[in-house]
Design a protein around this motif. Structure first.
Motif, PDB file in Angstrom:
ATOM      1  N   THR A   3     -90.960   7.536  11.825  1.00  0.00           N
ATOM      2  CA  THR A   3     -91.968   7.690  10.773  1.00  0.00           C
ATOM      3  C   THR A   3     -91.366   7.590   9.376  1.00  0.00           C
ATOM      4  N   TYR A   4     -90.099   7.952   9.237  1.00  0.00           N
ATOM      5  CA  TYR A   4     -89.451   7.903   7.915  1.00  0.00           C
ATOM      6  C   TYR A   4     -88.694   6.597   7.660  1.00  0.00           C
ATOM      7  N   ALA A   5     -88.696   5.669   8.603  1.00  0.00           N
ATOM      8  CA  ALA A   5     -87.960   4.407   8.454  1.00  0.00           C
ATOM      9  C   ALA A   5     -88.431   3.593   7.249  1.00  0.00           C
ATOM     10  N   PHE A  10     -87.242   0.478   2.665  1.00  0.00           N
ATOM     11  CA  PHE A  10     -87.787  -0.217   1.499  1.00  0.00           C
ATOM     12  C   PHE A  10     -86.906  -0.078   0.260  1.00  0.00           C
ATOM     13  N   PRO A  11     -86.465   1.111  -0.110  1.00  0.00           N
ATOM     14  CA  PRO A  11     -85.597   1.194  -1.292  1.00  0.00           C
ATOM     15  C   PRO A  11     -84.261   0.474  -1.096  1.00  0.00           C
ATOM     16  N   VAL A  12     -83.737   0.519   0.120  1.00  0.00           N
ATOM     17  CA  VAL A  12     -82.473  -0.186   0.386  1.00  0.00           C
ATOM     18  C   VAL A  12     -82.688  -1.696   0.245  1.00  0.00           C
ATOM     19  N   VAL A  15     -83.057  -2.633  -3.482  1.00  0.00           N
ATOM     20  CA  VAL A  15     -81.776  -2.641  -4.206  1.00  0.00           C
ATOM     21  C   VAL A  15     -80.954  -3.859  -3.826  1.00  0.00           C
ATOM     22  N   VAL A  16     -80.891  -4.183  -2.526  1.00  0.00           N
ATOM     23  CA  VAL A  16     -80.131  -5.354  -2.082  1.00  0.00           C
ATOM     24  C   VAL A  16     -80.735  -6.623  -2.676  1.00  0.00           C
ATOM     25  N   GLY A  17     -82.053  -6.731  -2.705  1.00  0.00           N
ATOM     26  CA  GLY A  17     -82.698  -7.908  -3.287  1.00  0.00           C
ATOM     27  C   GLY A  17     -82.441  -8.036  -4.771  1.00  0.00           C
ATOM     28  N   ALA A  18     -82.505  -6.921  -5.494  1.00  0.00           N
ATOM     29  CA  ALA A  18     -82.266  -6.952  -6.943  1.00  0.00           C
ATOM     30  C   ALA A  18     -80.824  -7.330  -7.252  1.00  0.00           C
ATOM     31  N   VAL A  19     -79.893  -6.781  -6.486  1.00  0.00           N
ATOM     32  CA  VAL A  19     -78.482  -7.128  -6.697  1.00  0.00           C
ATOM     33  C   VAL A  19     -78.255  -8.604  -6.390  1.00  0.00           C
ATOM     34  N   GLY A  20     -78.842  -9.100  -5.311  1.00  0.00           N
ATOM     35  CA  GLY A  20     -78.709 -10.514  -4.956  1.00  0.00           C
ATOM     36  C   GLY A  20     -79.305 -11.429  -6.007  1.00  0.00           C
ATOM     37  N   TYR A  21     -80.459 -11.050  -6.537  1.00  0.00           N
ATOM     38  CA  TYR A  21     -81.110 -11.852  -7.575  1.00  0.00           C
ATOM     39  C   TYR A  21     -80.236 -11.946  -8.820  1.00  0.00           C
ATOM     40  N   HIS A  22     -79.708 -10.828  -9.254  1.00  0.00           N
ATOM     41  CA  HIS A  22     -78.889 -10.828 -10.468  1.00  0.00           C
ATOM     42  C   HIS A  22     -77.539 -11.501 -10.235  1.00  0.00           C
TER      43      HIS A  22
END
Length: 83
Positions: A3-5, A10-12, A15-22
């Motif tokens: 239930t907490y997955a 989502f936040p992980v 963050v990975v997507g934002a780091v990859g984009y930049h």
């Protein structure tokens, strides 16, 4: 745990997507500088237009002349020709 997955993944993923984009932006350079470049299709069309400028559009091959240069069928290439 199931239930907490979403609350953890989502936040992980964000963050990975934002780091990859930049990181990609840093490696490739500014996206605005790339907007001025012409696409491959635009370059191809311009090249074709330049080739057509020097040619006379009324002088074309007849259909009979075009048919003489067509390749044989792919399935008949390895067969011996009958005389």
């Amino acid at each position: 745990m199931r239930t907490y997955a979403p609350y953890i993944t989502f936040p992980v993923a964000f963050v990975v997507g934002a780091v990859g984009y930049h990181l990609e932006w840093f490696i490739r350079g500014s996206p605005k500088a790339r907007e001025d470049e012409k696409s491959i299709l635009e370059l191809r069309e311009e090249r074709k237009l330049q080739e057509q400028l020097g040619k006379d559009g009324t002088q074309v091959l007849s259909l009979k002349e075009k048919l003489e240069f067509t390749p044989k069928a792919a399935l008949n290439r390895n067969r011996p020709e009958e005389s």
